[in-house]
Scaffold this active site. Structure first.
Site, PDB file in Angstrom:
ATOM      1  N   THR A 192      42.457  46.050  54.839  1.00  0.00           N
ATOM      2  CA  THR A 192      43.000  46.775  53.677  1.00  0.00           C
ATOM      3  C   THR A 192      43.782  47.980  54.201  1.00  0.00           C
ATOM      4  OG1 THR A 192      41.245  46.112  52.206  1.00  0.00           O
ATOM      5  CG2 THR A 192      42.271  48.221  51.710  1.00  0.00           C
ATOM      6  N   ARG A 220      37.836  37.517  41.347  1.00  0.00           N
ATOM      7  CA  ARG A 220      37.149  38.737  41.789  1.00  0.00           C
ATOM      8  C   ARG A 220      38.159  39.858  42.087  1.00  0.00           C
ATOM      9  NH1 ARG A 220      37.387  42.179  46.558  1.00  0.00           N
ATOM     10  NH2 ARG A 220      35.356  43.110  46.833  1.00  0.00           N
ATOM     11  N   GLY A 222      38.289  43.847  43.621  1.00  0.00           N
ATOM     12  CA  GLY A 222      37.494  44.836  44.357  1.00  0.00           C
ATOM     13  C   GLY A 222      37.763  46.259  43.893  1.00  0.00           C
ATOM     14  N   ASP A 223      37.483  47.195  44.773  1.00  0.00           N
ATOM     15  CA  ASP A 223      37.614  48.622  44.434  1.00  0.00           C
ATOM     16  C   ASP A 223      39.042  49.147  44.577  1.00  0.00           C
ATOM     17  OD1 ASP A 223      37.241  48.086  47.254  1.00  0.00           O
ATOM     18  OD2 ASP A 223      37.248  50.253  47.556  1.00  0.00           O
TER      19      ASP A 223
HETATM   20  N1  ASP Z   1      37.754  47.161  49.616  1.00  0.00           N
HETATM   21  C1  ASP Z   1      38.426  45.880  49.679  1.00  0.00           C
HETATM   22  C2  ASP Z   1      37.851  44.996  48.605  1.00  0.00           C
HETATM   23  O1  ASP Z   1      36.660  44.992  48.418  1.00  0.00           O
HETATM   24  C3  ASP Z   1      38.306  45.216  51.002  1.00  0.00           C
HETATM   25  C4  ASP Z   1      38.506  46.086  52.206  1.00  0.00           C
HETATM   26  O2  ASP Z   1      38.683  47.274  52.098  1.00  0.00           O
HETATM   27  O3  ASP Z   1      38.498  45.555  53.313  1.00  0.00           O
HETATM   28  O4  ASP Z   1      38.591  44.277  47.989  1.00  0.00           O
END
Ligand code: ASP
Length: 327
Positions: A192, A220, A222-223
């Site tokens: 990321t 899904r 994510g954050d």
């Molecule tokens: N935070 C990201 C997610 O959960 C993944 C990552 O940061 O590697 O989508």
């Protein structure tokens, strides 16, 4: 004639003042990450390490020059993240991981610490640079988060570059998916990208972009596109961009938590970030890290994994990049 001389002297003093102001008065800072994970020197070939360092450095040098030339923190964050999105090395844009269904669903967000405005896109599969779409959501819509098809229609209307889904195909990520599927492994958490910048006008901006987690299912999210979880910026406190196991970062409202600890508990940014990442999240067995800059230009890069691709620069510190535990 005397008046003419006076005007000339005032002008010269003004120029000197501007120079001094540039050299001593202004304080910009920039910090980037390319994802946290449990990797060490042995997991990444020397050639790959050089490729990672070079790409991080390219992005950082660009951000540094934007800020040096009085560009805004929002401009720096968007441009820096675009460079990382265009590289197949990172799990964002071109190098996004694959979903369980063999597709790519990308998430990104950006926030302006001056106005607390924010924009984000989630689950998009045809926008070349999701960070630019996030910025357009912030500046050209009444919304904060657009998802899926609607986000793509909006991006197209805004004149952003739309690509065929095959653009996001990289052999390495596809093989990683196949490996995970056969091993029934759920997650691959590195790559990321994020950037936080403080510009010469005292404004902070933060942004994050990702392909999410490899082998993810059911749409899904994510954050990374969630304001307060993966990204947050407030000129009164700090700017934060996170990377790690997104479900935990959402539940612990990580980016906002760091800002709140500074605001309500008077903590320093490093102390706050360290508490959230190395205490709260570690106790929850959640892997990850974050980068941040506070309103005074203090930079933090904190992670509870063995590595995090990262780098920083300020008006008086040359760009530097790191990958493993080095300080
Ligand atoms: N935070 C990201 C997610 O959960 C993944 C990552 O940061 O590697 O989508």
């Amino acid at each position: 004639m005397k008046i003419f001389g006076l005007i000339i002297s005032i002008f010269i003093y003004y120029l000197i003042f501007l120079q001094c102001h540039n050299a001593y008065g202004q304080k910009y800072a920039i910090v980037i990450h390319g994802g946290a994970g449990n990797f060490s020197e042995n997991d990444i070939s020397e050639t790959k390490q050089l490729e990672y360092s070079a790409k991080l450095m390219e992005a950082l040098v660009l951000g540094d020059s934007i800020l040096k030339n009085n560009g805004t923190s929002l401009q720096a964050v968007e441009q820096v993240i675009k460079i990382l999105e265009d590289s197949p090395l990172f799990n964002a844009g071109k190098g996004a991981v694959f979903t369980n269904a063999g597709t790519n669903e990308l998430d990104a967000s950006i926030m302006d610490g001056k106005t607390l405005k924010a924009g984000a896109v989630a689950g998009v599969g045809d926008i070349k640079n999701p960070i630019s779409a996030a910025l357009k959501v912030m500046t050209n819509s009444n919304h904060v988060l657009l998802a899926g098809k609607g986000a793509s229609i909006f991006a197209r209307e805004q004149g952003l570059e739309i690509v065929d889904s095959s653009y996001f195909y990289t052999e390495e990520r596809f093989k990683a998916l196949e490996k995970q599927k056969s091993a029934e492994e759920q997650i691959d958490k590195k790559g990321t990208v994020g950037c936080v910048a403080l510009d010469n006008f005292g404004n902070i901006a933060a942004g994050t972009s990702t392909g999410g987690m490899s082998n993810k299912k059911y749409g899904r999210v994510g954050d990374s596109p969630i304001i307060g979880a993966g990204t947050y910026a407030d000129n009164q406190t700090c700017g934060i961009s996170c990377t790690g196991h997104g479900e935990f970062f959402i539940r612990y409202a990580v980016a906002y938590d760091v800002s709140a600890l500074i605001k309500y508990k008077g903590m320093q940014i490093n102390e706050a970030a360290d508490f959230v990442i190395n205490d709260k999240l570690k106790n929850a067995k959640a892997d990850g890290g974050l980068i941040g800059i506070d309103k005074n230009g203090n930079i933090c890069m904190v992670f509870n994994t063995t590595g995090m691709f990262r780098g920083s620069a300020t008006n008086n510190k040359k760009p530097e990049v790191f990958m493993f535990g080095e300080k």
